[in-house]
Enzyme design. Structure first.
Site, PDB file in Angstrom:
ATOM      1  N   CYS A   1       0.991 -28.320  11.440  1.00  0.00           N
ATOM      2  CA  CYS A   1       0.135 -29.489  11.622  1.00  0.00           C
ATOM      3  C   CYS A   1      -1.302 -29.142  11.219  1.00  0.00           C
ATOM      4  O   CYS A   1      -1.841 -28.117  11.634  1.00  0.00           O
ATOM      5  CB  CYS A   1       0.170 -29.945  13.076  1.00  0.00           C
ATOM      6  SG  CYS A   1      -0.868 -31.396  13.393  1.00  0.00           S
TER       7      CYS A   1
ATOM      8  N   CYS B   1      -6.071 -28.746  17.197  1.00  0.00           N
ATOM      9  CA  CYS B   1      -5.998 -28.847  18.652  1.00  0.00           C
ATOM     10  C   CYS B   1      -5.949 -27.441  19.254  1.00  0.00           C
ATOM     11  O   CYS B   1      -5.047 -26.649  18.942  1.00  0.00           O
ATOM     12  CB  CYS B   1      -4.757 -29.638  19.065  1.00  0.00           C
ATOM     13  SG  CYS B   1      -4.624 -31.264  18.280  1.00  0.00           S
TER      14      CYS B   1
ATOM     15  N   CYS C   1      -2.595 -26.028  20.955  1.00  0.00           N
ATOM     16  CA  CYS C   1      -1.283 -26.248  20.355  1.00  0.00           C
ATOM     17  C   CYS C   1      -0.864 -25.129  19.402  1.00  0.00           C
ATOM     18  O   CYS C   1      -1.560 -24.840  18.415  1.00  0.00           O
ATOM     19  CB  CYS C   1      -1.268 -27.589  19.619  1.00  0.00           C
ATOM     20  SG  CYS C   1       0.360 -28.018  18.979  1.00  0.00           S
TER      21      CYS C   1
ATOM     22  N   CYS D   1      12.698 -38.685  23.748  1.00  0.00           N
ATOM     23  CA  CYS D   1      11.399 -38.597  23.089  1.00  0.00           C
ATOM     24  C   CYS D   1      11.493 -37.617  21.919  1.00  0.00           C
ATOM     25  O   CYS D   1      12.041 -36.528  22.067  1.00  0.00           O
ATOM     26  CB  CYS D   1      10.333 -38.126  24.071  1.00  0.00           C
ATOM     27  SG  CYS D   1      10.251 -39.125  25.584  1.00  0.00           S
TER      28      CYS D   1
ATOM     29  N   CYS E   1       2.407 -44.758  25.822  1.00  0.00           N
ATOM     30  CA  CYS E   1       2.500 -43.545  26.637  1.00  0.00           C
ATOM     31  C   CYS E   1       1.290 -42.689  26.290  1.00  0.00           C
ATOM     32  O   CYS E   1       1.172 -42.202  25.164  1.00  0.00           O
ATOM     33  CB  CYS E   1       3.799 -42.804  26.329  1.00  0.00           C
ATOM     34  SG  CYS E   1       3.989 -41.226  27.202  1.00  0.00           S
TER      35      CYS E   1
ATOM     36  N   ARG F   1       3.742 -39.356  34.788  1.00  0.00           N
ATOM     37  CA  ARG F   1       4.720 -38.378  34.340  1.00  0.00           C
ATOM     38  C   ARG F   1       4.220 -36.953  34.574  1.00  0.00           C
ATOM     39  O   ARG F   1       3.141 -36.576  34.121  1.00  0.00           O
ATOM     40  CB  ARG F   1       5.032 -38.578  32.859  1.00  0.00           C
ATOM     41  CG  ARG F   1       5.348 -40.017  32.502  1.00  0.00           C
ATOM     42  CD  ARG F   1       5.904 -40.145  31.112  1.00  0.00           C
ATOM     43  NE  ARG F   1       7.237 -39.537  31.053  1.00  0.00           N
ATOM     44  CZ  ARG F   1       7.867 -39.283  29.925  1.00  0.00           C
ATOM     45  NH1 ARG F   1       7.291 -39.522  28.762  1.00  0.00           N
ATOM     46  NH2 ARG F   1       9.070 -38.757  29.952  1.00  0.00           N
TER      47      ARG F   1
END
Length: 332
Positions: free
Chosen positions: A65, A69, A72, A108, A199, A271
């Protein structure tokens, strides 16, 4: 003394009152027992307090990616994780069937992208339709979406789209520099406009302050319509990332945020997501009491460890809690 209008807004779940950092902080700072008493009352008024919804997360495209971030391991700016190709539909369907057999009601799927490319949209649509054919709810997290992409996935029947704001707008540049906080909110608006359920939540333990955590919830609660699903993650420090050595979050502070999320967004599912491997059973039990009512099952969450099904089943049984039943289309 807590302001009367703030207490009333919390008790009735008013969508008419906009939250401020100060009003939310007043609730957060209540004595712990008083905070949990309030949040559990709101939770019980909106949900069965002894039910928890189970989801399963599949990494359909790993690594590479371009976003930076800091938490991550799938970022190209981190070290040690090679990029993969998008999974084949048959493999996704096989994993989805296993998830259903394990008790999941929502499936998901996440891809390590800045945003989906046009060439991948047909494959994503096929995955959504395939998983829905099993009677499972569907959720995707694919990065930023254009209005057209959101419409495409809505037409395929996508139920939820996950796109976390991660933290407060103030602290956001310390976490990510390759996209802005407003970019996050723009994608959430596209998702909502397309008719897909939102979400969106955040991550605790990235070096942010308590006010940053609270302000993140203020942002979410003050959206034109709060997210239907609010994931609260406890950072799992991943080797090779910029946040590999941050200090852990105090468990009581984490539970306070769960309670505050329940008070500020009474009708949303809260969650309990990443980081449960670092939580004791007692900490998770208090999170459920405070208002958390959804977890991910399985051994992994994308690239991080997750409690296995045996541990989760054992914990829920000890607490006298049950999993939300799967509604099969066409059955009463």
């Amino acid at each position: 003394m807590l302001k009367t209008e703030v207490a009333m807004a919390a008790e009735r779940g008013s969508a008419e009152s906009r939250w401020t950092l100060d009003s939310a902080r007043e609730l957060y700072d209540l004595p712990f027992n008083d905070l949990l008493y309030r949040s559990h009352g709101i939770h019980r008024a909106n949900f069965d307090p002894n039910e928890v919804q189970l989801s399963k997360l599949l990494n359909i495209k790993t690594g590479g990616c371009p976003e930076d971030c800091g938490y991550c391991s799938q970022s190209a700016h981190a070290s040690g994780l090679a990029a993969s190709k998008l999974m084949k539909l048959d493999d996704v369907m096989s994993e989805a069937r296993k998830a259903k057999e394990s008790g999941a009601t929502r499936y998901c799927m996440g891809a390590a992208w800045r945003s989906p490319k046009a060439r991948d949209e047909a494959a994503i649509v096929a995955m959504v339709k395939g998983v829905k054919s099993l009677g499972l709810e569907t959720c995707m997290t694919l990065g930023m979406l254009s209005p057209e992409q959101a419409e495409t996935f809505a037409d395929a029947g996508l139920d939820y789209y996950n796109h976390n704001v991660d933290t407060s707008e103030r602290f956001y540049p310390e976490v990510i520099t390759t996209r802005s906080f407003s970019d996050r909110l723009e994608t959430l608006a596209h998702v909502r406009d397309a008719g897909i359920k939102v979400c969106s939540g955040g991550i605790l333990g990235m070096g942010e302050t308590v006010d940053d955590r609270i302000d993140m919830l203020v942002t979410l609660a003050n959206l034109p319509e709060p997210p239907e699903s609010v994931p609260i993650n406890l950072l799992i420090p991943m080797p090779g990332t910029r946040m590999a050595n941050v200090d852990p979050v105090d468990p009581i502070e984490f539970i306070r945020i769960i309670a505050l999320a329940r008070l500020m967004m009474p009708a949303s599912s809260v969650r309990l997501t990443a980081g449960r491997t670092a939580m004791s059973d007692e900490m998770q039990a208090l999170c459920f009491f405070a208002g958390a009512n959804s977890i991910f099952i399985g051994d992994t969450l994308l690239t991080a460890a997750n409690p296995g099904n045996d541990r989760d089943s054992n914990l829920l049984a000890r607490l006298g809690m049950t999993a939300t039943s799967l509604e099969i289309p066409g059955e009463c």
